[in-house]
Each structure stands twice: as C-alpha cells, then as structure tokens.
Design an enzyme around this catalytic site. Structure first.
Site, mmCIF file in Angstrom:
data_model
loop_
_atom_site.group_PDB
_atom_site.id
_atom_site.type_symbol
_atom_site.label_atom_id
_atom_site.label_comp_id
_atom_site.label_asym_id
_atom_site.label_seq_id
_atom_site.Cartn_x
_atom_site.Cartn_y
_atom_site.Cartn_z
ATOM 1 C CG ASP A 52 5.705 -63.692 38.390
ATOM 2 O OD1 ASP A 52 6.199 -63.976 37.273
ATOM 3 O OD2 ASP A 52 4.710 -62.943 38.506
ATOM 4 C CB SER A 53 8.462 -68.065 35.487
ATOM 5 O OG SER A 53 9.790 -67.633 35.716
ATOM 6 C CG ASP A 91 8.745 -60.995 37.747
ATOM 7 O OD1 ASP A 91 8.685 -59.902 37.146
ATOM 8 O OD2 ASP A 91 8.645 -62.101 37.174
ATOM 9 C CE LYS A 121 9.791 -59.583 34.300
ATOM 10 N NZ LYS A 121 8.378 -60.009 34.362
ATOM 11 C CD GLU A 123 3.142 -60.057 34.635
ATOM 12 O OE1 GLU A 123 1.900 -60.110 34.525
ATOM 13 O OE2 GLU A 123 3.845 -61.070 34.781
ATOM 14 C CD GLU A 190 5.582 -63.944 28.758
ATOM 15 O OE1 GLU A 190 5.817 -63.176 29.729
ATOM 16 O OE2 GLU A 190 5.311 -65.146 28.905
HETATM 17 O O1 KIV Z 1 8.588 -64.595 35.419
HETATM 18 C C1 KIV Z 1 9.252 -64.704 34.373
HETATM 19 O O2 KIV Z 1 10.026 -65.644 34.188
HETATM 20 C C2 KIV Z 1 9.106 -63.671 33.369
HETATM 21 C C3 KIV Z 1 9.798 -63.890 32.066
HETATM 22 C C4 KIV Z 1 9.036 -64.865 31.251
HETATM 23 C C5 KIV Z 1 10.028 -62.622 31.339
HETATM 24 O O3 KIV Z 1 8.443 -62.700 33.576
#
Ligand code: KIV
Length: 272
Positions: A52-53, A91, A121, A123, A190
C-alpha cells in the site's frame, strides 16, 4: 502467469520456511504494475509485495491510509500477470480488516478471488489478531507486519524508529510470537533497532523480513521506487540506492523534448 508451468519452480510460503532453515536470505521488493513486476521477477526476486506504499509512490499521497480495496485489487491483478516465479503478497489496505473479522474475511476473499495473488499482508498484532486468524482459517496465507506500521502513522505522529523503549519492544516480541502461533507464514519488521529485530528472528521459526531493521534477519524488503532512485527526495538511513533512475529518466525525457522541438525525431528510418 501459470502455477502449472512446469519449467519454473515457483516460490511458495513453504520454500521461504526452508530458506530460513538453511540460512538462505530472502529478497523482497514492491511492485505495483505489470511491467515492473515482470522486470523484477525475471531478475530473480523471491517475493513481490503489492504494497500500500503505492499510495505514496504511485498516487502522491502523504500516507498509505487513502488506498482502497479496489485500488489494491487493480494493481495486484496487473502484478500477478507479470510474475512467473516470485511469491506475490498483497497488502490489505487500511480500513479493510481492522473493524472486525467478518470485514477482514470478506476483504481477503475478494482480493484472493479477483487478483489470483498468493497471500496477504496485514499490519498489527494483538489488536487485529481475530481478523488475522479468520483470514488464516480460510486457507489464506498471511504475512504479519510489526514495528513501524504506516497505517498507524496518525497514532505515532512521525516516521521515527519504533520500539526503542522497553515497553514497546516487549509488546513487539509478544505480538511476533502471537502472529507465529496464529499461523502467519512470515513477518515484516519495519524500522526498529537491529538488535531487537535480530532477537525476534532468532526466536521465531517463521522468516522475518526487515526494512530498516538491520542485517540479522532472514531477508530484506525495499520499496522498488526507492531502491531504483526514482525519488531522490527520500533518503532514509536504511535505504541503499542501486540506481539513479530519476536522473536517467529526466535526461532521456529532456533529450526527447529537444529532438521533437528540433525536428530530429522522427527521422526517415523512424517513419512509414
Ligand atoms: O507497503 C509497503 O511497501 C510495505 C513495505 C514497506 C514492507 O509494507
């Protein structure tokens, strides 16, 4: 992409566990589109994260919070089409699983059905463990994410290193064990002290992938735009830049503009 392609041995969650057992480091990068995913997959990356970056590097937002499930699904579908070997992790965006486990399973099933990705993934630790367990119970592999959790940036107030005091470090260790016991296949840590990350990696049997968490973990992940030097304004200590694509692209575009303006492009060989 085909899981039935017999010439390519795909990376699976089981293979990552084996890699940890034999001390082979795991390489992981983000990708958000077909072309980038094809390039990094063919270069031999083990895991591709549709992170989600994307909210920051693709959409120009200040945080990851605005990403929607529809946007993640759109990107992940394109990434999956470009990948032949790597494990594709997607994510779960902010707001798609924190409410309750029913919301989590509905979101997770949509992502898996519509993208054909391999796993998700999520969080958080104790606070979202019911949601994570519900997703796992449907046979969907989950990678955990602790330490600096960008979806909680409004709680932290800054992107500073996390778990520097004993209380937060102890909670992180407890959460890491909780995620492993729940059945997560791997964990991202992280921006935490290297010593703490090393301890977590040594205590867990699942692979621990670090970003800004030092070298004594089982693998490393970076945002692909950052490591390729596509954004020279972002230079945290943990980031190693393997190229300066911002400069290369600017030079190429400036050259193209000049060629168009002067009439040099297209020439006789470049027309029909
Ligand atoms: O969204 C992302 O790119 C991440 C990485 C920084 C692990 O969660």
């Amino acid at each position: 992409m085909s899981v039935h392609n017999e010439n390519i041995r795909r990376v699976t969650t089981q293979r990552l566990t084996e890699m940890k057992k034999r001390g082979e480091k795991i390489s992981m990068l983000t990708a958000y589109d077909f072309t980038m995913a094809s390039i990094i997959d063919s270069a031999g990356i083990d895991v591709i994260l549709v992170g989600d970056s994307a909210s920051n590097v693709m959409c120009g937002n200040a945080t990851t919070l605005p990403m929607t499930l529809d946007q993640m699904i759109f990107m992940a579908t394109s990434v999956v089409r470009g990948v032949k070997r790597a494990l594709v992790v997607i994510d779960m965006p902010f707001g798609s699983y924190q409410g309750n486990s029913r919301e989590a399973i509905t979101s997770a099933i949509r992502v898996m059905k519509e993208t054909h990705g391999d796993c998700l993934k999520m969080e958080g630790g104790e606070e979202v463990i019911e949601s994570i367990k519900r997703v796992l119970s449907a046979g969907i592999p989950v990678m955990g994410h602790l330490g600096l959790m960008p979806q909680s940036i409004n709680k932290y107030g800054s992107y500073a290193v996390r778990a520097q005091d004993d209380e937060e470090a102890e909670k992180l260790i407890r959460d890491a064990h909780l995620l492993q016991e729940a059945g997560c296949f791997a964990l991202v840590l992280e921006k935490i002290p290297a010593k703490l990350a090393a301890r977590v990696a040594a205590e867990l049997f699942i692979p621990v992938i670090g970003i800004g968490a030092g070298g004594q973990v089982d693998g490393q992940v970076l945002v692909v735009h950052d490591m390729l030097g596509l954004n020279n304004e972002f230079s945290p200590r943990f980031l190693r830049k393997y190229a300066n694509l911002e400069a290369i692209m600017k030079e190429a575009v400036a050259h193209y503009v000049e060629d168009v303006k002067t009439g040099d492009f297209p020439n006789e060989r470049e027309q029909y």
